[in-house]
Write a protein that holds these residues in place. Structure first.
Motif, short mmCIF file in Angstrom:
data_model
loop_
_atom_site.label_atom_id
_atom_site.label_comp_id
_atom_site.label_asym_id
_atom_site.label_seq_id
_atom_site.Cartn_x
_atom_site.Cartn_y
_atom_site.Cartn_z
N ILE A 79 33.13 63.18 49.24
CA ILE A 79 32.47 62.80 50.49
C ILE A 79 33.30 63.28 51.68
O ILE A 79 34.43 63.72 51.52
N ASP A 80 32.74 63.16 52.87
CA ASP A 80 33.45 63.61 54.07
C ASP A 80 34.75 62.86 54.28
O ASP A 80 35.76 63.46 54.61
N ALA A 81 34.72 61.53 54.13
CA ALA A 81 35.93 60.73 54.34
C ALA A 81 35.80 59.40 53.61
O ALA A 81 34.70 58.85 53.50
N LEU A 82 36.92 58.92 53.09
CA LEU A 82 36.93 57.61 52.47
C LEU A 82 36.78 56.55 53.54
O LEU A 82 37.28 56.69 54.65
N ALA A 83 36.09 55.47 53.20
CA ALA A 83 35.89 54.35 54.12
C ALA A 83 36.39 53.07 53.46
O ALA A 83 36.65 53.04 52.25
N SER A 84 36.48 52.04 54.24
CA SER A 84 36.97 50.76 53.70
C SER A 84 36.08 50.23 52.59
O SER A 84 36.56 49.55 51.68
N ILE A 85 34.79 50.56 52.60
CA ILE A 85 33.90 50.10 51.53
C ILE A 85 34.29 50.71 50.18
O ILE A 85 34.13 50.07 49.13
N HIS A 86 34.83 51.92 50.18
CA HIS A 86 35.25 52.56 48.93
C HIS A 86 36.49 51.86 48.37
O HIS A 86 36.62 51.70 47.16
N VAL A 87 37.38 51.45 49.24
CA VAL A 87 38.55 50.67 48.82
C VAL A 87 38.10 49.34 48.25
O VAL A 87 38.55 48.91 47.19
N ASP A 114 45.37 64.07 51.19
CA ASP A 114 44.69 63.32 52.23
C ASP A 114 43.53 62.48 51.68
O ASP A 114 43.02 61.61 52.38
N GLY A 115 43.15 62.72 50.43
CA GLY A 115 42.04 62.00 49.82
C GLY A 115 42.45 61.02 48.74
O GLY A 115 41.62 60.59 47.95
N PHE A 116 43.74 60.68 48.68
CA PHE A 116 44.27 59.78 47.65
C PHE A 116 44.49 58.38 48.18
O PHE A 116 45.05 58.20 49.26
N ARG A 117 44.11 57.38 47.41
CA ARG A 117 44.48 55.99 47.66
C ARG A 117 44.91 55.38 46.34
O ARG A 117 44.18 55.48 45.37
N ARG A 118 46.06 54.75 46.31
CA ARG A 118 46.56 54.05 45.13
C ARG A 118 46.48 52.56 45.43
O ARG A 118 47.00 52.12 46.44
#
Length: 121
Positions: A79-87, A114-118
């Motif tokens: 997607i274009d950018a991760l959002a808080s809903i994805h977290v 830039d697209g990683f969240r752990r």
């Protein structure tokens, strides 16, 4: 678990280097699963996880993209950018699957880091 997490990240970087951004999530999911299997990891795709509501387990169509070594959830986005809903989505998956470590990976970025969240519960 850190070793599994490192293998997930290394595998994602390998897939992103070969494919680049701009493909469908399903393509990244399949290729990432294959790359991790090549590294000797057990990877299950599209795992159904029931939701417990009022002490009743309900199969409501909620599926994990990847479950690695039965210990790490990987949720893939393109997607274009991760959002808080994805977290929030990944945190919910971790809770219902009783898993403590998860990765949210957005492959639709020029630089994958830039697209990683752990996330850890």
């Amino acid at each position: 678990m850190n070793a599994i997490g490192t293998a997930v990240m290394d595998s994602a970087f390998t897939v992103h280097r070969q494919l680049g951004p701009g493909l469908l999530e399903a393509v990244y999911e399949h290729c990432l699963a294959e790359e991790m299997k090549l590294r000797g990891l057990q990877v299950d795709r599209q795992i159904a996880v029931p939701v417990t509501y009022n002490d009743t387990k309900l199969d409501v169509g909620f599926r994990l993209d990847l479950l690695v070594e039965r210990k790490v959830i990987v949720e893939i986005k393109a997607i274009d950018a991760l959002a808080s809903i994805h977290v929030a989505q990944l945190l919910t998956y971790l809770r219902f699957a009783d898993v403590r470590l998860g990765y949210l990976i957005n492959f639709n970025t020029v630089r994958l880091k830039d697209g990683f969240r752990r996330l850890v519960l």
